[in-house]
Write a protein that holds these residues in place. Structure first.
Motif, mmCIF file in Angstrom:
data_model
loop_
_atom_site.group_PDB
_atom_site.id
_atom_site.type_symbol
_atom_site.label_atom_id
_atom_site.label_comp_id
_atom_site.label_asym_id
_atom_site.label_seq_id
_atom_site.Cartn_x
_atom_site.Cartn_y
_atom_site.Cartn_z
ATOM 1 N N PHE A 199 0.298 16.296 -7.315
ATOM 2 C CA PHE A 199 -0.838 15.510 -6.833
ATOM 3 C C PHE A 199 -0.337 14.216 -6.217
ATOM 4 O O PHE A 199 0.787 13.786 -6.461
ATOM 5 N N THR A 200 -1.188 13.587 -5.411
ATOM 6 C CA THR A 200 -0.837 12.345 -4.719
ATOM 7 C C THR A 200 -1.817 11.255 -5.112
ATOM 8 O O THR A 200 -3.023 11.493 -5.192
ATOM 9 N N VAL A 201 -1.294 10.068 -5.346
ATOM 10 C CA VAL A 201 -2.107 8.884 -5.622
ATOM 11 C C VAL A 201 -1.772 7.861 -4.543
ATOM 12 O O VAL A 201 -0.596 7.555 -4.315
ATOM 13 N N THR A 202 -2.801 7.344 -3.884
ATOM 14 C CA THR A 202 -2.605 6.334 -2.849
ATOM 15 C C THR A 202 -3.347 5.077 -3.251
ATOM 16 O O THR A 202 -4.495 5.144 -3.682
ATOM 17 N N GLY A 203 -2.680 3.934 -3.148
ATOM 18 C CA GLY A 203 -3.316 2.673 -3.513
ATOM 19 C C GLY A 203 -2.333 1.525 -3.408
ATOM 20 O O GLY A 203 -1.206 1.679 -2.933
ATOM 21 N N VAL A 204 -2.775 0.390 -3.884
ATOM 22 C CA VAL A 204 -1.957 -0.816 -3.861
ATOM 23 C C VAL A 204 -1.066 -0.825 -5.101
ATOM 24 O O VAL A 204 -1.551 -0.648 -6.216
ATOM 25 N N GLY A 205 0.228 -0.984 -4.898
ATOM 26 C CA GLY A 205 1.170 -1.052 -6.007
ATOM 27 C C GLY A 205 0.971 -2.330 -6.811
ATOM 28 O O GLY A 205 0.778 -3.407 -6.255
ATOM 29 N N VAL A 206 0.994 -2.172 -8.128
ATOM 30 C CA VAL A 206 0.822 -3.307 -9.034
ATOM 31 C C VAL A 206 2.073 -3.440 -9.884
ATOM 32 O O VAL A 206 2.473 -2.492 -10.562
ATOM 33 N N ALA A 207 2.690 -4.602 -9.835
ATOM 34 C CA ALA A 207 3.902 -4.858 -10.610
ATOM 35 C C ALA A 207 3.545 -5.499 -11.946
ATOM 36 O O ALA A 207 2.529 -6.172 -12.085
ATOM 37 N N SER A 208 4.407 -5.275 -12.919
ATOM 38 C CA SER A 208 4.242 -5.860 -14.235
ATOM 39 C C SER A 208 5.489 -6.644 -14.607
ATOM 40 O O SER A 208 6.602 -6.115 -14.541
ATOM 41 N N ALA A 209 5.280 -7.877 -14.998
ATOM 42 C CA ALA A 209 6.388 -8.700 -15.464
ATOM 43 C C ALA A 209 6.755 -8.341 -16.899
ATOM 44 O O ALA A 209 7.822 -8.690 -17.380
ATOM 45 N N LEU A 231 0.873 -1.168 0.000
ATOM 46 C CA LEU A 231 0.000 0.000 0.000
ATOM 47 C C LEU A 231 0.911 1.219 0.000
ATOM 48 O O LEU A 231 1.722 1.388 0.916
ATOM 49 N N ILE A 232 0.808 2.038 -1.048
ATOM 50 C CA ILE A 232 1.745 3.147 -1.198
ATOM 51 C C ILE A 232 1.020 4.471 -1.416
ATOM 52 O O ILE A 232 -0.120 4.511 -1.885
ATOM 53 N N SER A 233 1.710 5.519 -1.079
ATOM 54 C CA SER A 233 1.272 6.877 -1.371
ATOM 55 C C SER A 233 2.374 7.504 -2.207
ATOM 56 O O SER A 233 3.527 7.606 -1.738
ATOM 57 N N ALA A 234 2.050 7.895 -3.419
ATOM 58 C CA ALA A 234 3.048 8.445 -4.332
ATOM 59 C C ALA A 234 2.659 9.861 -4.730
ATOM 60 O O ALA A 234 1.523 10.109 -5.125
ATOM 61 N N ALA A 259 1.927 0.420 4.063
ATOM 62 C CA ALA A 259 1.829 -0.932 4.636
ATOM 63 C C ALA A 259 2.378 -1.914 3.608
ATOM 64 O O ALA A 259 2.096 -1.806 2.419
ATOM 65 N N GLU A 260 3.149 -2.852 4.061
ATOM 66 C CA GLU A 260 3.719 -3.854 3.152
ATOM 67 C C GLU A 260 2.666 -4.866 2.736
ATOM 68 O O GLU A 260 1.663 -5.073 3.431
ATOM 69 N N ASN A 261 2.930 -5.522 1.621
ATOM 70 C CA ASN A 261 2.057 -6.574 1.105
ATOM 71 C C ASN A 261 1.775 -7.584 2.220
ATOM 72 O O ASN A 261 2.684 -8.029 2.910
ATOM 73 N N GLY A 262 0.489 -7.898 2.414
ATOM 74 C CA GLY A 262 0.106 -8.881 3.414
ATOM 75 C C GLY A 262 -0.192 -8.289 4.781
ATOM 76 O O GLY A 262 -0.635 -9.008 5.672
ATOM 77 N N THR A 263 0.056 -6.994 4.963
ATOM 78 C CA THR A 263 -0.192 -6.384 6.269
ATOM 79 C C THR A 263 -1.343 -5.385 6.248
ATOM 80 O O THR A 263 -1.590 -4.712 7.242
#
Length: 84
Positions: free
Chosen positions: A19-29, A6-9, A58-62
């Motif tokens: 501007f700020t975007v807050t949400g769950v980070g999504v990775a791309s392979a 969970l990140i705030s960028a 918050a880290e993934n899973g927390t």
């Protein structure tokens, strides 16, 4: 930062200003990028040019937010979608 954090960028863009975007980070392979809310945060470990600040809330899973799947394909617009 990893997929699912969970990140705030905070970004700066000529069209939108700061501007700020807050949400769950999504990775791309596909092109080794991480996005939040459709905005590139990093590519191959390098911060995106418009990224000003990043905070891992918050880290993934927390956290309680749903974990989106990793991006496996950009679809038909692969050239435009991977522009950094």
């Amino acid at each position: 930062m990893q997929h699912g954090d969970l990140i705030s960028a905070r970004f700066v863009d000529p069209a939108y200003g700061m501007f700020t975007v807050t949400g769950v980070g999504v990775a791309s392979a596909v092109s080794d990028v991480v996005l939040v809310g459709g905005w590139f945060v990093s590519q191959a470990g390098t911060s995106a040019p418009r990224l000003v600040d990043l905070e891992i809330l918050a880290e993934n899973g927390t956290h309680e937010y749903p974990l989106p799947p990793r991006i496996a394909s950009w679809g038909d617009d692969s050239e435009g979608a991977t522009e950094y």
